[in-house]
Write a protein that holds these residues in place. Structure first.
Motif, PDB file in Angstrom:
ATOM      1  N   ASP A 305      48.391  26.596  36.453  1.00 30.21           N
ATOM      2  CA  ASP A 305      47.591  27.628  37.085  1.00 30.21           C
ATOM      3  C   ASP A 305      48.559  29.075  37.008  1.00 30.21           C
ATOM      4  OD1 ASP A 305      45.045  26.571  37.127  1.00 30.21           O
ATOM      5  OD2 ASP A 305      45.829  25.856  38.980  1.00 30.21           O
ATOM      6  N   ILE A 306      48.355  30.021  36.261  1.00 33.21           N
ATOM      7  CA  ILE A 306      48.998  31.340  36.311  1.00 33.21           C
ATOM      8  C   ILE A 306      48.455  32.240  37.243  1.00 33.21           C
ATOM      9  CG2 ILE A 306      50.303  33.249  35.424  1.00 33.21           C
ATOM     10  CD1 ILE A 306      50.402  31.497  32.906  1.00 33.21           C
ATOM     11  N   ILE A 307      48.689  32.507  38.478  1.00 37.48           N
ATOM     12  CA  ILE A 307      47.928  33.216  39.644  1.00 37.48           C
ATOM     13  C   ILE A 307      48.465  34.747  39.788  1.00 37.48           C
ATOM     14  CG2 ILE A 307      46.735  33.037  42.003  1.00 37.48           C
ATOM     15  CD1 ILE A 307      47.135  29.908  41.593  1.00 37.48           C
ATOM     16  N   TYR A 308      47.595  35.538  39.740  1.00 36.01           N
ATOM     17  CA  TYR A 308      48.047  36.978  39.938  1.00 36.01           C
ATOM     18  C   TYR A 308      47.141  37.390  41.444  1.00 36.01           C
ATOM     19  CZ  TYR A 308      49.518  37.155  35.219  1.00 36.01           C
ATOM     20  OH  TYR A 308      50.069  36.954  33.931  1.00 36.01           O
ATOM     21  N   PRO A 309      47.854  37.164  42.556  1.00 40.87           N
ATOM     22  CA  PRO A 309      47.156  37.137  43.592  1.00 40.87           C
ATOM     23  C   PRO A 309      46.738  38.823  44.284  1.00 40.87           C
ATOM     24  CG  PRO A 309      49.622  36.949  44.147  1.00 40.87           C
ATOM     25  CD  PRO A 309      49.199  36.582  42.416  1.00 40.87           C
ATOM     26  N   GLU A 310      47.312  39.604  43.461  1.00 38.27           N
ATOM     27  CA  GLU A 310      46.973  41.071  43.794  1.00 38.27           C
ATOM     28  C   GLU A 310      46.149  41.744  42.782  1.00 38.27           C
ATOM     29  OE1 GLU A 310      50.726  43.100  44.949  1.00 38.27           O
ATOM     30  OE2 GLU A 310      51.229  41.672  46.455  1.00 38.27           O
ATOM     31  N   ALA A 311      45.912  41.122  41.812  1.00 35.37           N
ATOM     32  CA  ALA A 311      45.330  41.818  40.485  1.00 35.37           C
ATOM     33  C   ALA A 311      43.683  41.498  40.775  1.00 35.37           C
ATOM     34  CB  ALA A 311      45.583  41.168  39.247  1.00 35.37           C
TER      35      ALA A 311
END
Length: 327
Positions: A305-311
């Motif tokens: 998984d590629i996770i963008y926590p602030e998007a």
């Protein structure tokens, strides 16, 4: 050493993403630009800048690529899809950059499996015996029908009941039983084979999921590769897909005139064809020797998984500057 800029196409696919990872692994200062038909892909986080482009066969594709080349001062384009190899090959000498693509005359042949069969038959190069549906003479007990320009395993029919209903966009091949082997070949600037790397593979949804290195048939496969190189126009990497039967006979059934989807696995096992191309065509240095330490190594692909926590949406996540992590 000055920073160079490479444009990798098709970054939404496993081929393009493997190429990006391989380049990032190199000890060179390289700015990575990516493009794809989608604005957001799993490859975006590997790039310094990304662009959305049309399909390669659409009229404005080359216009958009030209804009990227000028805007980013691209030193090298590495296409990752078969159609882009062909259409960008037509632009050699027209774009102010180096394009890692075989000549369009040969890549066009390899886009079509039936034309590949006709070419190889003319030059006595081994290839799975093939027919157009209307030409098939019922001479084989088992056959496989497949789209002439299909990719992966889509549209394949084993022993079709009514071949006459298939159109000329299909072809018929003799069905060979045995091991499926995929062989990467790197052709250097001198039009010499720098090395080959063969793998037995397991497919899931048309994509390699497991591999076992197997060099048992590389002498025969290298002979076939040398005959292909004699046809002229092949540059860099190409891929031979073959069936090896119980008597160790090799039957190629498809040629991909590009870096293949197992490039990231090969890179880590000692056959680094992306690196060889960058060394030769971007830095004008001799490619490293092939260095496969364990000829029986294995690999399996997994989901991550590629996770963008602030998007809060996928919009504007078009490069590696957005906070993300891989899990």
């Amino acid at each position: 050493m000055d920073t160079k800029t490479i444009l990798v196409t098709g970054i939404g696919g496993n081929v393009g993403q493997g190429i990006l990872r391989n380049i990032k692994n190199l000890d060179f200062s390289i700015k990575l630009i990516g493009c794809d038909i989608s604005s957001f892909t799993a490859g975006n986080h590997l790039c310094d800048k990304t662009y959305q482009v049309p399909y390669a066969y659409e009229e404005n594709y080359l216009t958009e690529i030209s804009k990227i080349v000028k805007e980013q001062k691209v030193d090298m384009i590495i296409p990752s899809t078969d159609y882009e190899i062909y259409y960008l090959g037509l632009c050699k000498g027209k774009l102010d950059t180096f394009i890692l693509a075989s000549d369009p005359e040969i890549s066009k042949q390899f886009l079509d499996k039936y034309l590949t069969w006709k070419l190889f038959d003319k030059h006595d190069i081994p290839f799975a015996k093939s027919w157009l549906p209307k030409e098939y003479d019922n001479s084989e007990k088992e056959v496989i029908a497949k789209p002439r320009k299909g990719r992966g395993s889509r549209g394949i029919i084993i022993n079709p009941k009514n071949i006459s209903r298939l159109g000329d966009d299909y072809m018929i091949q003799k069905l060979y039983n045995g091991k499926e082997v995929t062989t990467a070949v790197y052709v250097n600037k001198k039009q010499e084979i720098h090395g080959v790397c063969s793998m037995e593979r397991t497919l899931e949804n048309g994509t390699t999921s497991k591999i076992i290195l197997n060099n048992s048939y590389d002498d025969k496969l290298k002979e076939i590769a040398e005959e292909i190189v004699k046809l002229k126009g092949v540059i860099g990497s190409f891929n031979i897909q073959s069936i090896i039967d119980s008597t160790s006979q090799v039957y190629p059934f498809e040629i991909n005139c590009r870096i293949s989807g197992t490039n990231s696995i090969r890179h880590n096992l000692g056959f680094q064809d992306v690196k060889y191309a960058v060394q030769e065509y971007l830095y004008d240095i001799s490619p490293d020797d092939v260095n496969i330490k364990n000829p029986k190594a294995v690999a399996i692909r997994i989901l991550m998984d590629i996770i963008y926590p602030e998007a809060t949406s996928f919009e504007d996540l078009n490069d590696n500057s957005f906070k993300h992590f891989i899990y």
